[in-house]
Design a protein around this motif. Structure first.
Motif, PDB file in Angstrom:
ATOM      1  N   LEU A  96      23.071  48.718  27.114  1.00 23.01           N
ATOM      2  CA  LEU A  96      22.883  47.455  26.406  1.00 23.01           C
ATOM      3  C   LEU A  96      22.570  46.284  27.326  1.00 23.01           C
ATOM      4  CD1 LEU A  96      25.794  47.533  23.803  1.00 23.01           C
ATOM      5  CD2 LEU A  96      23.353  47.686  23.325  1.00 23.01           C
ATOM      6  N   ILE A  97      22.927  46.377  28.597  1.00 26.01           N
ATOM      7  CA  ILE A  97      22.899  45.230  29.500  1.00 26.01           C
ATOM      8  C   ILE A  97      21.690  45.298  30.431  1.00 26.01           C
ATOM      9  CG2 ILE A  97      24.211  43.973  31.236  1.00 26.01           C
ATOM     10  CD1 ILE A  97      26.722  45.260  30.088  1.00 26.01           C
ATOM     11  N   GLU A  98      21.115  44.130  30.716  1.00 26.37           N
ATOM     12  CA  GLU A  98      19.955  44.062  31.611  1.00 26.37           C
ATOM     13  C   GLU A  98      20.269  44.506  33.040  1.00 26.37           C
ATOM     14  OE1 GLU A  98      16.720  40.813  30.100  1.00 26.37           O
ATOM     15  OE2 GLU A  98      18.284  40.130  31.432  1.00 26.37           O
ATOM     16  N   LYS A  99      21.357  44.036  33.595  1.00 27.98           N
ATOM     17  CA  LYS A  99      21.730  44.387  34.968  1.00 27.98           C
ATOM     18  C   LYS A  99      23.147  44.956  34.974  1.00 27.98           C
ATOM     19  CE  LYS A  99      18.750  40.882  36.871  1.00 27.98           C
ATOM     20  NZ  LYS A  99      18.632  39.674  37.659  1.00 27.98           N
ATOM     21  N   PRO A 100      23.288  46.217  34.560  1.00 24.27           N
ATOM     22  CA  PRO A 100      24.632  46.771  34.371  1.00 24.27           C
ATOM     23  C   PRO A 100      25.428  46.946  35.662  1.00 24.27           C
ATOM     24  CG  PRO A 100      22.979  48.461  34.031  1.00 24.27           C
ATOM     25  CD  PRO A 100      22.249  47.168  34.187  1.00 24.27           C
ATOM     26  N   LYS A 101      24.784  47.366  36.752  1.00 26.88           N
ATOM     27  CA  LYS A 101      25.524  47.538  38.004  1.00 26.88           C
ATOM     28  C   LYS A 101      26.077  46.216  38.505  1.00 26.88           C
ATOM     29  CE  LYS A 101      23.276  51.648  39.808  1.00 26.88           C
ATOM     30  NZ  LYS A 101      22.463  52.217  40.887  1.00 26.88           N
ATOM     31  N   GLU A 102      25.251  45.191  38.425  1.00 29.45           N
ATOM     32  CA  GLU A 102      25.697  43.854  38.833  1.00 29.45           C
ATOM     33  C   GLU A 102      26.855  43.396  37.956  1.00 29.45           C
ATOM     34  OE1 GLU A 102      23.936  39.474  38.246  1.00 29.45           O
ATOM     35  OE2 GLU A 102      22.578  40.829  39.336  1.00 29.45           O
ATOM     36  N   PHE A 103      26.738  43.632  36.647  1.00 25.18           N
ATOM     37  CA  PHE A 103      27.806  43.282  35.709  1.00 25.18           C
ATOM     38  C   PHE A 103      29.119  43.947  36.115  1.00 25.18           C
ATOM     39  CE2 PHE A 103      30.294  44.715  32.043  1.00 25.18           C
ATOM     40  CZ  PHE A 103      30.631  43.503  31.459  1.00 25.18           C
ATOM     41  N   HIS A 104      29.079  45.268  36.313  1.00 25.01           N
ATOM     42  CA  HIS A 104      30.295  46.003  36.620  1.00 25.01           C
ATOM     43  C   HIS A 104      30.879  45.568  37.973  1.00 25.01           C
ATOM     44  CE1 HIS A 104      33.196  49.258  36.416  1.00 25.01           C
ATOM     45  NE2 HIS A 104      32.908  49.511  37.684  1.00 25.01           N
ATOM     46  N   ASN A 105      30.029  45.462  38.985  1.00 22.09           N
ATOM     47  CA  ASN A 105      30.520  45.077  40.318  1.00 22.09           C
ATOM     48  C   ASN A 105      31.155  43.691  40.301  1.00 22.09           C
ATOM     49  OD1 ASN A 105      29.696  47.509  41.418  1.00 22.09           O
ATOM     50  ND2 ASN A 105      27.710  46.715  42.058  1.00 22.09           N
ATOM     51  N   ASN A 106      30.513  42.731  39.652  1.00 20.13           N
ATOM     52  CA  ASN A 106      31.081  41.381  39.592  1.00 20.13           C
ATOM     53  C   ASN A 106      32.363  41.346  38.764  1.00 20.13           C
ATOM     54  OD1 ASN A 106      29.056  40.335  41.202  1.00 20.13           O
ATOM     55  ND2 ASN A 106      27.813  39.669  39.474  1.00 20.13           N
ATOM     56  N   LEU A 107      32.386  42.111  37.682  1.00 18.46           N
ATOM     57  CA  LEU A 107      33.596  42.179  36.866  1.00 18.46           C
ATOM     58  C   LEU A 107      34.753  42.775  37.667  1.00 18.46           C
ATOM     59  CD1 LEU A 107      35.068  41.831  34.179  1.00 18.46           C
ATOM     60  CD2 LEU A 107      34.167  44.053  33.493  1.00 18.46           C
ATOM     61  N   MET A 108      34.472  43.813  38.434  1.00 17.59           N
ATOM     62  CA  MET A 108      35.521  44.445  39.238  1.00 17.59           C
ATOM     63  C   MET A 108      36.043  43.483  40.313  1.00 17.59           C
ATOM     64  SD  MET A 108      36.135  47.171  37.720  1.00 17.59           S
ATOM     65  CE  MET A 108      37.350  47.840  38.825  1.00 17.59           C
ATOM     66  N   LYS A 109      35.174  42.678  40.892  1.00 19.55           N
ATOM     67  CA  LYS A 109      35.605  41.670  41.881  1.00 19.55           C
ATOM     68  C   LYS A 109      36.562  40.670  41.246  1.00 19.55           C
ATOM     69  CE  LYS A 109      31.448  41.945  44.682  1.00 19.55           C
ATOM     70  NZ  LYS A 109      30.161  41.298  45.001  1.00 19.55           N
ATOM     71  N   VAL A 110      36.198  40.197  40.059  1.00 15.56           N
ATOM     72  CA  VAL A 110      37.057  39.245  39.348  1.00 15.56           C
ATOM     73  C   VAL A 110      38.371  39.914  38.971  1.00 15.56           C
ATOM     74  CG1 VAL A 110      37.264  37.855  37.253  1.00 15.56           C
ATOM     75  CG2 VAL A 110      35.120  37.866  38.517  1.00 15.56           C
ATOM     76  N   TRP A 111      38.309  41.156  38.494  1.00 15.41           N
ATOM     77  CA  TRP A 111      39.508  41.884  38.112  1.00 15.41           C
ATOM     78  C   TRP A 111      40.454  42.075  39.298  1.00 15.41           C
ATOM     79  CZ3 TRP A 111      42.925  42.825  34.779  1.00 15.41           C
ATOM     80  CH2 TRP A 111      43.744  43.934  34.832  1.00 15.41           C
ATOM     81  N   GLU A 112      39.902  42.399  40.454  1.00 11.99           N
ATOM     82  CA  GLU A 112      40.730  42.560  41.655  1.00 11.99           C
ATOM     83  C   GLU A 112      41.471  41.271  41.984  1.00 11.99           C
ATOM     84  OE1 GLU A 112      41.383  45.317  43.451  1.00 11.99           O
ATOM     85  OE2 GLU A 112      40.185  46.455  41.987  1.00 11.99           O
ATOM     86  N   LYS A 113      40.817  40.131  41.804  1.00 11.40           N
ATOM     87  CA  LYS A 113      41.465  38.840  42.061  1.00 11.40           C
ATOM     88  C   LYS A 113      42.563  38.570  41.045  1.00 11.40           C
ATOM     89  CE  LYS A 113      37.452  36.703  44.186  1.00 11.40           C
ATOM     90  NZ  LYS A 113      36.359  35.719  43.986  1.00 11.40           N
ATOM     91  N   LYS A 114      42.339  39.019  39.803  1.00 10.61           N
ATOM     92  CA  LYS A 114      43.315  38.769  38.734  1.00 10.61           C
ATOM     93  C   LYS A 114      44.585  39.591  38.921  1.00 10.61           C
ATOM     94  CE  LYS A 114      41.008  36.001  35.955  1.00 10.61           C
ATOM     95  NZ  LYS A 114      41.473  34.664  35.616  1.00 10.61           N
ATOM     96  N   ILE A 115      44.469  40.810  39.440  1.00 10.24           N
ATOM     97  CA  ILE A 115      45.665  41.643  39.549  1.00 10.24           C
ATOM     98  C   ILE A 115      46.461  41.373  40.816  1.00 10.24           C
ATOM     99  CG2 ILE A 115      44.804  43.481  38.082  1.00 10.24           C
ATOM    100  CD1 ILE A 115      44.114  45.105  40.551  1.00 10.24           C
ATOM    101  N   ILE A 116      45.906  40.613  41.717  1.00  6.74           N
ATOM    102  CA  ILE A 116      46.650  40.295  42.958  1.00  6.74           C
ATOM    103  C   ILE A 116      47.649  39.204  42.711  1.00  6.74           C
ATOM    104  CG2 ILE A 116      46.431  39.317  45.266  1.00  6.74           C
ATOM    105  CD1 ILE A 116      43.852  40.869  45.560  1.00  6.74           C
TER     106      ILE A 116
END
Length: 155
Positions: free
Chosen positions: A135-155
């Motif tokens: 569904l997404i235009e740039k799925p790898k970028e979406f997932h990688n950026n989301l994971m970066k934000v998620w890592e910051k949230k769980i710390i």
């Protein structure tokens, strides 16, 4: 932090649905005399396919897509969110059967399933929410950026 980036619906997917629907419709009209039942089923399926492409095109033009902000992650085109404090884990999943089945899966903590169900106005709770990469235009970028934000949230 605010909204990070809107990941819009893929134009390629919209075009594939539209072309496939039109071709199926043309084929069904051509096969109308030879196989009536099959032709009718093809018309129904082509109508569904063209309708899906129009729906996705309208959502894209309305500016709908997938993103996250300070509150949480938007998990569908109706802009339903799963809030950061409700999430237990976020993972990448790839199906072993097809190469098209790549998704980002958001697992809320089991104690939040009912809250999310009521907020989304669904009949049954969902143990995981998947965002399909197709569904997404740039799925790898979406997932990688989301994971970066998620890592910051769980710390």
């Amino acid at each position: 932090m605010g909204q990070v980036r809107m990941y819009r619906i893929s134009l390629l997917l919209i075009l594939v649905f539209m072309v496939a629907g039109i071709l199926l419709f043309i084929l069904s009209i051509m096969a109308l005399r030879a196989a009536t039942i099959v032709s009718i089923l093809m018309v129904i399926f082509s109508t569904f396919t063209i309708g899906s492409s129009i729906y996705l095109w309208r959502k894209r033009n309305e500016g709908k897509g997938f993103y996250w902000d300070d509150e949480g992650i938007v998990i569908d085109l109706k802009e339903n969110k799963v809030y950061w404090d409700e999430i237990e884990d976020i993972q990448f999943f790839k199906s072993s059967t097809t190469s098209f089945s790549k998704v980002t899966v958001i697992y809320p903590h089991y104690t939040n399933h009912e809250k999310i169900r009521m907020r989304r106005k669904k009949l049954l709770p969902t143990p995981a929410h998947s965002i399909d990469w197709i569904l997404i235009e740039k799925p790898k970028e979406f997932h990688n950026n989301l994971m970066k934000v998620w890592e910051k949230k769980i710390i």
